[in-house]
Design a protein around this motif. Structure first.
Motif, short mmCIF file in Angstrom:
data_model
loop_
_atom_site.label_atom_id
_atom_site.label_comp_id
_atom_site.label_asym_id
_atom_site.label_seq_id
_atom_site.Cartn_x
_atom_site.Cartn_y
_atom_site.Cartn_z
N ASN A 1 0.84 -1.18 0.00
CA ASN A 1 0.00 0.00 0.00
C ASN A 1 0.89 1.25 0.00
O ASN A 1 1.90 1.29 0.71
CB ASN A 1 -0.88 -0.04 1.26
CG ASN A 1 -1.76 1.15 1.39
OD1 ASN A 1 -2.42 1.56 0.44
ND2 ASN A 1 -1.80 1.71 2.58
N LEU A 2 0.54 2.27 -0.78
CA LEU A 2 1.38 3.47 -0.90
C LEU A 2 0.95 4.59 0.05
O LEU A 2 1.58 5.64 0.07
CB LEU A 2 1.35 3.98 -2.35
CG LEU A 2 1.93 3.02 -3.38
CD1 LEU A 2 1.78 3.61 -4.78
CD2 LEU A 2 3.39 2.71 -3.08
N VAL A 3 -0.12 4.37 0.82
CA VAL A 3 -0.62 5.38 1.76
C VAL A 3 -0.65 4.77 3.15
O VAL A 3 -1.15 3.65 3.33
CB VAL A 3 -2.03 5.85 1.35
CG1 VAL A 3 -2.56 6.89 2.32
CG2 VAL A 3 -2.03 6.39 -0.07
N GLU A 4 -0.14 5.50 4.13
CA GLU A 4 -0.13 4.98 5.49
C GLU A 4 -1.54 4.68 5.95
O GLU A 4 -2.46 5.47 5.75
CB GLU A 4 0.52 6.00 6.43
CG GLU A 4 0.72 5.46 7.82
CD GLU A 4 1.49 6.42 8.71
OE1 GLU A 4 1.23 6.39 9.93
OE2 GLU A 4 2.33 7.19 8.20
N ALA A 5 -1.70 3.51 6.58
CA ALA A 5 -3.01 3.08 7.07
C ALA A 5 -2.83 2.42 8.43
O ALA A 5 -1.75 1.89 8.74
CB ALA A 5 -3.65 2.11 6.09
#
Length: 162
Positions: A61-65
């Motif tokens: 995933n390229l977005v922090e979650a």
């Protein structure tokens, strides 16, 4: 309003535009966030056999979650849906890659699980069939009714803070 953001498949395999990644990074900072990453497993989903193409076997995933779920196919896993249900949210904000396929599949699964999926229309990109995402947005409105924008959600959050 209790809500969670579900980011669908914003990963290297699908070459997301930089404006989407940047927009999601700033938007997700103030909202509990989960994400899905689609990985290839031909035994689970016959992408190669039926479509002659498949996502990468490894990607991220390229977005922090707060939590990331791996899936093998279009829709979210039972584990993802169970996790969201445990959060006891009033709505699930959905955004990401392929508004007319994987994002729409997430909407159907969330709806069928008794949740309230709400598409964030300006944080989604369509498939190669319709890069604008308008087809997926129109289908979402028809099937689920609930759409919003990043600005509308941020205004709601600001109003709730006081």
């Amino acid at each position: 309003m209790r809500q969670v953001l579900l980011i669908v498949d914003v990963q290297s395999t699908f070459s997301p535009p930089e404006w989407l990644v940047d927009g999601l990074r700033s938007f997700s900072a103030g909202i509990p966030t989960i994400a899905s990453v689609e990985l290839h497993d031909e035994q689970a989903t016959p992408f190669q056999r039926q479509l002659g193409w498949h996502p990468a076997a490894e990607d991220e995933n390229l977005v922090e979650a707060d939590k990331v779920f791996v899936k093998h196919g279009y829709g979210p896993t039972r584990e993802t849906l169970d996790y969201i249900k445990q959060l006891n949210v009033e709505r699930v904000l959905v955004c990401g890659i392929q508004t007319d396929t994987c994002v729409l599949a997430a909407g159907f699964a969330l709806f069928d699980a008794g949740l309230c999926p709400t598409l964030v229309t300006d944080l989604t990109v369509g498939s190669s069939l319709d890069r604008s995402g308008q087809l997926g947005i129109d289908l979402w409105k028809h099937h689920f009714g609930q759409v919003t924008t990043r600005a509308e959600v941020l205004a709601e959050l600001d109003a709730a803070r006081g």
